[in-house]
Design a protein around this motif. Structure first.
Motif, short mmCIF file in Angstrom:
data_model
loop_
_atom_site.label_atom_id
_atom_site.label_comp_id
_atom_site.label_asym_id
_atom_site.label_seq_id
_atom_site.Cartn_x
_atom_site.Cartn_y
_atom_site.Cartn_z
N LEU A 252 42.13 39.11 42.20
CA LEU A 252 42.13 38.21 41.05
C LEU A 252 43.19 37.13 41.22
CD1 LEU A 252 41.76 40.83 38.15
CD2 LEU A 252 39.97 39.64 39.42
N TYR A 255 42.06 34.66 43.90
CA TYR A 255 41.04 33.77 43.35
C TYR A 255 41.67 32.72 42.43
CZ TYR A 255 37.84 32.17 39.78
OH TYR A 255 37.17 31.37 38.88
N ASN A 316 47.95 33.46 33.41
CA ASN A 316 47.66 32.07 33.01
C ASN A 316 48.58 31.60 31.87
OD1 ASN A 316 46.22 29.62 33.13
ND2 ASN A 316 44.75 30.29 31.58
N LEU A 372 45.78 40.21 25.64
CA LEU A 372 45.37 39.67 26.94
C LEU A 372 45.99 40.49 28.07
CD1 LEU A 372 44.02 37.47 28.69
CD2 LEU A 372 46.14 36.16 28.50
N ILE A 376 43.92 42.37 30.95
CA ILE A 376 44.10 42.06 32.37
C ILE A 376 44.60 43.29 33.12
CG2 ILE A 376 45.52 40.69 33.97
CD1 ILE A 376 44.85 38.27 32.34
N LEU A 379 41.64 45.38 34.07
CA LEU A 379 40.53 44.81 34.85
C LEU A 379 40.18 45.57 36.13
CD1 LEU A 379 40.84 40.91 34.44
CD2 LEU A 379 39.08 42.43 33.52
N ARG A 390 40.18 48.07 25.59
CA ARG A 390 40.12 46.92 24.68
C ARG A 390 40.04 47.43 23.24
NH1 ARG A 390 35.86 45.27 26.27
NH2 ARG A 390 34.67 45.54 24.38
N PRO B 251 33.60 40.33 38.86
CA PRO B 251 35.00 40.61 38.50
C PRO B 251 35.84 39.32 38.42
CG PRO B 251 34.27 42.13 40.20
CD PRO B 251 33.18 41.10 40.05
N LEU B 252 35.56 38.36 39.29
CA LEU B 252 36.31 37.10 39.29
C LEU B 252 35.94 36.25 38.07
CD1 LEU B 252 36.08 36.15 43.08
CD2 LEU B 252 37.82 37.54 41.93
N GLN B 254 34.64 37.30 35.26
CA GLN B 254 35.13 37.98 34.05
C GLN B 254 36.61 37.70 33.85
OE1 GLN B 254 35.62 42.25 34.20
NE2 GLN B 254 35.11 42.49 32.04
N TYR B 255 37.38 37.84 34.92
CA TYR B 255 38.82 37.58 34.84
C TYR B 255 39.08 36.14 34.42
CZ TYR B 255 43.22 35.80 36.60
OH TYR B 255 44.40 35.11 36.69
N LYS B 256 38.34 35.19 35.03
CA LYS B 256 38.55 33.77 34.73
C LYS B 256 38.27 33.47 33.26
CE LYS B 256 38.74 29.22 35.41
NZ LYS B 256 40.00 28.52 35.63
N ILE B 258 38.23 35.65 30.68
CA ILE B 258 39.19 36.36 29.83
C ILE B 258 40.55 35.68 29.84
CG2 ILE B 258 40.56 38.50 29.71
CD1 ILE B 258 38.03 40.07 30.27
N SER B 259 40.98 35.21 31.01
CA SER B 259 42.34 34.67 31.11
C SER B 259 42.43 33.20 30.72
CB SER B 259 42.88 34.86 32.53
OG SER B 259 42.14 34.07 33.45
N SER B 260 41.29 32.54 30.49
CA SER B 260 41.32 31.13 30.08
C SER B 260 41.27 31.04 28.56
CB SER B 260 40.12 30.38 30.64
OG SER B 260 40.13 30.41 32.05
N GLU B 284 34.28 39.98 27.62
CA GLU B 284 35.15 41.12 27.32
C GLU B 284 34.41 42.44 27.40
OE1 GLU B 284 37.13 40.69 23.60
OE2 GLU B 284 38.17 38.86 24.23
N ILE B 313 32.48 27.44 35.83
CA ILE B 313 33.69 28.17 35.41
C ILE B 313 34.33 28.85 36.62
CG2 ILE B 313 34.56 30.10 34.03
CD1 ILE B 313 32.40 29.42 31.93
N LEU B 314 33.51 29.55 37.40
CA LEU B 314 34.02 30.23 38.60
C LEU B 314 34.71 29.23 39.53
CD1 LEU B 314 33.95 33.02 40.19
CD2 LEU B 314 32.03 32.05 41.45
#
Lengths: 406, 406
Positions: A252, A255, A316, A372, A376, A379, A390, B251-252, B254-256, B258-260, B284, B313-314
């Motif tokens: 992660l 990426y 982030n 958050l 994370i 994950l 969650r 996974p990438l 989803q992480y992106k 969630i973290s944005s 989520e 997004i990715l």
């Protein structure tokens, strides 16, 4: 009831932590222990081995009465901000004492240094800046600056990590509050020691190292942790099939670094002085978090600092967000309490200086960063466990009845 | 040499593609085939099954002489932008013809509709807007708008996907260029058909479906692809241990998501009308990309559109970036050529309207988005293969000598 405050990470809870509680109670004569505990990410910029709920249970089963969460914007921070958050929460919860472990072992030197420092704060600050500019890491620059302004008066050995942190606690205590600092001597020879012997007291670092080296065998550390920790670790591994370390998050992080522009990375908290380009170059070719860290490491930055930068990128967190959220704690989030702890909360909560959060679903916005962090942290787990975690964020705290041992 | 341009994805190259080349050569009498091929991500917002190098080899071994990369900002786009990029590249490479497969099969109806559309473009555009506002997806709104302005004259069946795309190609051809459009009839009953029979011609969709359903067994599709494709697929699986689909990137993504923050997501290309909040909610709790897509799907958005949003997004592509980069193609990046193709390039390159890139290391900045696409496409692979692919970006094109069969 006299209440004792302690600042903890419990990563995981071990015999040294039990000793700290026991000696602190002796030293202060308090009736109740209130811990402010880092959530799912820790001061050295690492994911917690097991999540905050498992660590809350370890704490409550081993003598702590109340666990509050140290919010993310304070938990994964350099010593002064970490201390400001932790002491702020203990003060807001009206603790009578705060007792920390230190290499020094006596409180007087801390008080003397604090008084001395308050007189030459400006001189000290500019000296830290000078040493930083000369290429020293922040902890080294602080230590050198102190030596310079103190002109060799040997009040306190500030090359020792727990003395540094202790001084930050003492400095964070405001005149307007009545919390009384005290310290007990740590009985470990070396905080950072990673070798685990047969001695019943070992550092959390060495315990984690052993766990990962021994294929997560909890048996390998059972001499150094209480049975309640053994039980929680087993339960965690059984439920979540993992203990957490940075390697689990490497895909992660890699990426995130690759897909972010240099200017986006430069907006992240603690990314300074062209670090974004070093990070981008290293992320492209590193095969693991360890390889990545080794490739970005320079004399100027400590490993811990670079881990925190990595964590801020993973989370982030922008410079603006973190600056705004790390000024002062804004709430007391209850992670768990024993019966005695609940009694204390019932009696005292009207006098608390910050809102006490026991129903997190009503405070979604306030808790956004901590939620958050939990998502994370989860994950790397399978989807069903991610969902569990969650949901857990919005459920009531851990309430432990000591009588029933539940 | 008369050159024939074709627009392809080859995901993977199959017998229908061989038929397309053969019939297009017959129809135009051309001597040479130039393909503009999407890179590592495709028009429907998906990762390519195998990367662009493997697909370039398939193309060169099966009759294509030159492969140019359709850059990411055109490749994963709605039909009009996709066509603008593809035709722009074929024009810049001075192709005499462009020949596409369509359900229609005759070029006249396309030319008539184009002429008709150019007369009532304003009416058509405002009609598309109206239908979009009424909640129709973009392809459906376009088709309805066409029907409305055409007042039921049945020039061309624009409910068919390849007719729609063909019309976009014809419309993208500029008056100032001399490329001549033609079309051949597709011999598949249904483009989106996912059932793979024993017929030697099947859709790429059905071939991919079979591959994933049959545990990546290449034997299961060998009746529908030429032996050169079989060889490349085997080689790819052997080297990279994977065929790519969206689940590998979940996974990438989803992480992106969630973290944005919501406002960060709203800045991403094609994230419109509150989609960011739907996406955050769904990310989520979804356990897979499929579950995620099913949970964000509404009548208003096609599956393809939502996949493209997910891809943007990715890839962290902002509205500004994509708008700037999708105006006109800015270069001809050569992915590969046969001897005959190299001869053509040698003869013609001075007349090309765009810079021909054969040494990518001198064009790092220009190629930034395509390099990022390659690195992200490779992220599910092991670190050694990631490194290989990153290096491959800066190495010479694939040069295939047909005589030697190398």
């Amino acid at each position: 009831m006299k209440s004792l405050g302690i600042v903890v990470e419990y990563n995981p809870f071990h015999n040294g932590h039990a000793y700290h509680i026991q000696e602190s109670l002796k030293a202060t004569g308090a009736d109740l222990v209130i811990a402010v505990m880092s959530g799912n990410f820790l001061q050295r910029g690492e994911p917690a081995l097991v999540n905050k709920w498992a660590r809350t249970k370890m704490a409550l089963k081993a003598g702590v009465d109340i666990v509050f969460e140290l919010p993310f914007p304070f938990a994964a921070q350099q010593a002064d901000i970490f201390a400001r958050g932790a002491i702020g929460i203990l003060e807001a919860a009206r603790c009578n004492f705060v007792c920390f472990g230190s290499e020094e072992g006596q409180i007087e030197p801390f008080l003397q240094v604090q008084s001395f420092m308050s007189q030459c704060q400006t001189e000290y600050n500019s000296s830290v800046k000078e040493f930083s500019k000369a290429g020293y890491s922040y902890p080294k620059a602080s230590s050198l600056a102190f030596k310079k302004v103190a002109q060799d008066t040997e009040l306190l050995d500030l090359s020792k990590p727990n003395n540094i942190l202790g001084l930050q606690y003492v400095q964070a205590i405001k005149d307007s509050y009545s919390i009384q600092p005290c310290t007990i001597q740590r009985i470990m020879a070396d905080y950072h020691s990673t070798e685990l012997g047969t001695h019943p007291i070992a550092s959390a670092t060495s315990i984690r190292k052993r766990l990962f080296e021994e294929s997560l065998s909890i048996d390998s550390v059972k001499n150094q942790v209480p049975s309640s920790t053994v039980k929680e670790l087993l339960h965690y591994l059984n439920q979540y099939e993992a203990f957490h370390n940075w390697e689990l998050y490497w895909p992660l992080l890699q990426y995130k670094i690759i897909s972010s522009s240099s200017s986006e990375l430069a907006g992240i908290y603690e990314v300074e002085e062209g670090l974004q380009n070093r990070f981008k170059g290293a992320a492209e070719s590193a095969a693991s978090f360890k390889e990545f860290m080794e490739s970005v490491k320079t004399k100027r930055y400590t490993w811990t600092r670079l881990q925190r930068v990595s964590l801020n990128i993973l989370m982030n967190r922008s410079k603006d967000q973190m600056a705004a959220e790390s000024r002062e704690p804004a709430y007391l989030r209850l992670l768990g309490a024993t019966d005695k702890g609940r009694q204390y909360l019932h009696q005292q909560k009207k006098k608390f200086d910050l809102p006490l959060i026991t129903k997190p679903s009503s405070y979604k916005e306030k808790l956004e960063t901590d939620i958050l962090a939990s998502m994370i942290h989860a994950l790397p787990l399978n989807p069903a466990n991610q969902t569990l975690i969650r949901k857990r964020e919005f459920q009531p705290p851990v309430f432990l009845d000591h009588e029933k041992g539940s």
